[in-house]
Enzyme design. Structure first.
Site, PDB file in Angstrom:
ATOM      1  N   GLY A  89       1.026  -1.140   0.066  1.00 62.23           N
ATOM      2  CA  GLY A  89       0.051   0.039  -0.047  1.00 62.23           C
ATOM      3  C   GLY A  89       0.874   1.146  -0.015  1.00 62.23           C
ATOM      4  N   ARG A  90       0.328   2.372   0.589  1.00 67.24           N
ATOM      5  CA  ARG A  90       1.239   3.578   0.389  1.00 67.24           C
ATOM      6  C   ARG A  90       1.735   3.857   1.784  1.00 67.24           C
ATOM      7  NH1 ARG A  90      -2.280   8.272  -0.483  1.00 67.24           N
ATOM      8  NH2 ARG A  90      -3.998   7.044  -0.230  1.00 67.24           N
ATOM      9  N   GLU A  93       5.643   3.993   1.828  1.00 64.83           N
ATOM     10  CA  GLU A  93       6.434   5.169   1.239  1.00 64.83           C
ATOM     11  C   GLU A  93       6.651   6.198   2.405  1.00 64.83           C
ATOM     12  OE1 GLU A  93       4.482   8.804  -0.964  1.00 64.83           O
ATOM     13  OE2 GLU A  93       4.246   6.852  -2.155  1.00 64.83           O
ATOM     14  N   CYS A 119       4.330  -6.366  -2.081  1.00 61.83           N
ATOM     15  CA  CYS A 119       3.890  -5.184  -3.004  1.00 61.83           C
ATOM     16  C   CYS A 119       4.834  -3.989  -2.424  1.00 61.83           C
ATOM     17  CB  CYS A 119       2.418  -5.010  -2.546  1.00 61.83           C
ATOM     18  SG  CYS A 119       1.734  -3.625  -4.023  1.00 61.83           S
ATOM     19  N   HIS A 120       4.424  -3.005  -2.220  1.00 61.50           N
ATOM     20  CA  HIS A 120       5.162  -1.765  -1.757  1.00 61.50           C
ATOM     21  C   HIS A 120       6.088  -1.854  -0.667  1.00 61.50           C
ATOM     22  CE1 HIS A 120       2.698  -0.029  -5.178  1.00 61.50           C
ATOM     23  NE2 HIS A 120       3.499   0.992  -5.395  1.00 61.50           N
ATOM     24  N   TYR A 139       5.479  -4.918  -6.200  1.00 61.20           N
ATOM     25  CA  TYR A 139       4.784  -4.347  -7.412  1.00 61.20           C
ATOM     26  C   TYR A 139       5.819  -3.986  -8.296  1.00 61.20           C
ATOM     27  CZ  TYR A 139       1.178  -1.757  -9.590  1.00 61.20           C
ATOM     28  OH  TYR A 139       0.460  -1.479 -10.645  1.00 61.20           O
TER      29      TYR A 139
END
Length: 189
Positions: A89-90, A93, A119-120, A139
């Site tokens: 997800g975000r 980050e 993923c992220h 990802y």
């Protein structure tokens, strides 16, 4: 399978499935999973986002559920845990900007404890400097970060996972069966 104490580091706008599914799956087989987020305590929640693959050039994003944290970030010590889970997800980050989060991630690699990232989540691994020479899936948009961290990007189907030493990674939530199965193997070593 012996019960393990597992740390999950997550945050606002974590991917809904990549947080809730492993959390519940690991609990269902008897592990303790402590989900934490910097600056939040047990009982607080994080917002999740649902990422889907609908034929566009990248995933779409929709509001997800609230995910309740069950431990307090400022009170935990990485040394007390047997394994680490990093959802995508975000959240990765901005979590990668937190020095305490980075130190926690580095601990699991220095101690050769099992780590599952999806993923992220690779963004957090890259920022922690733990990918050198390791195969890592993520990802596809995270490929440059994996490679800039001297990792070996594993370009695998979205429903597959790859294990390299203590690390199991996958591109996105469709890989949950393969990703979790490989993580269970690491938890039993």
């Amino acid at each position: 399978m012996s019960n393990k104490k597992i740390l999950m580091i997550t945050g606002d706008f974590t991917e809904d499935y990549e947080t809730m599914v492993p959390f519940q799956a690991l609990l269902s087989v008897g592990h303790q999973v402590d989900a934490v987020c910097p600056d939040k305590k047990a009982g607080d929640s994080v917002a999740t986002a649902i990422h889907d693959f609908e034929g566009d050039q990248t995933y779409t994003e929709k509001p997800g559920h609230r995910f309740a944290l069950n431990a307090t970030f400022s009170e935990i010590k990485a040394e007390d845990y047997d394994a680490l889970v990093i959802p995508g997800g975000r959240a990765p980050e901005y979590l990668r900007l937190n020095k305490d989060v980075i130190a926690m991630v580095q601990h699991f690699f220095k101690a050769d404890k099992p780590v599952a990232a999806i993923c992220h989540g690779a963004q957090l691994l890259a920022a922690a400097g733990v990918l050198e020479g390791k195969k890592c899936s993520a990802y596809p948009a995270c490929q440059p970060e994996v490679e800039l961290a001297n990792g070996l990007y594993a370009d695998i189907p979205v429903d597959q996972a790859v294990t390299d030493g203590n690390l199991v990674t996958a591109p996105a939530w469709p890989a949950h069966p393969a990703w979790l199965a490989q993580f269970y193997v690491l938890l039993n070593r």
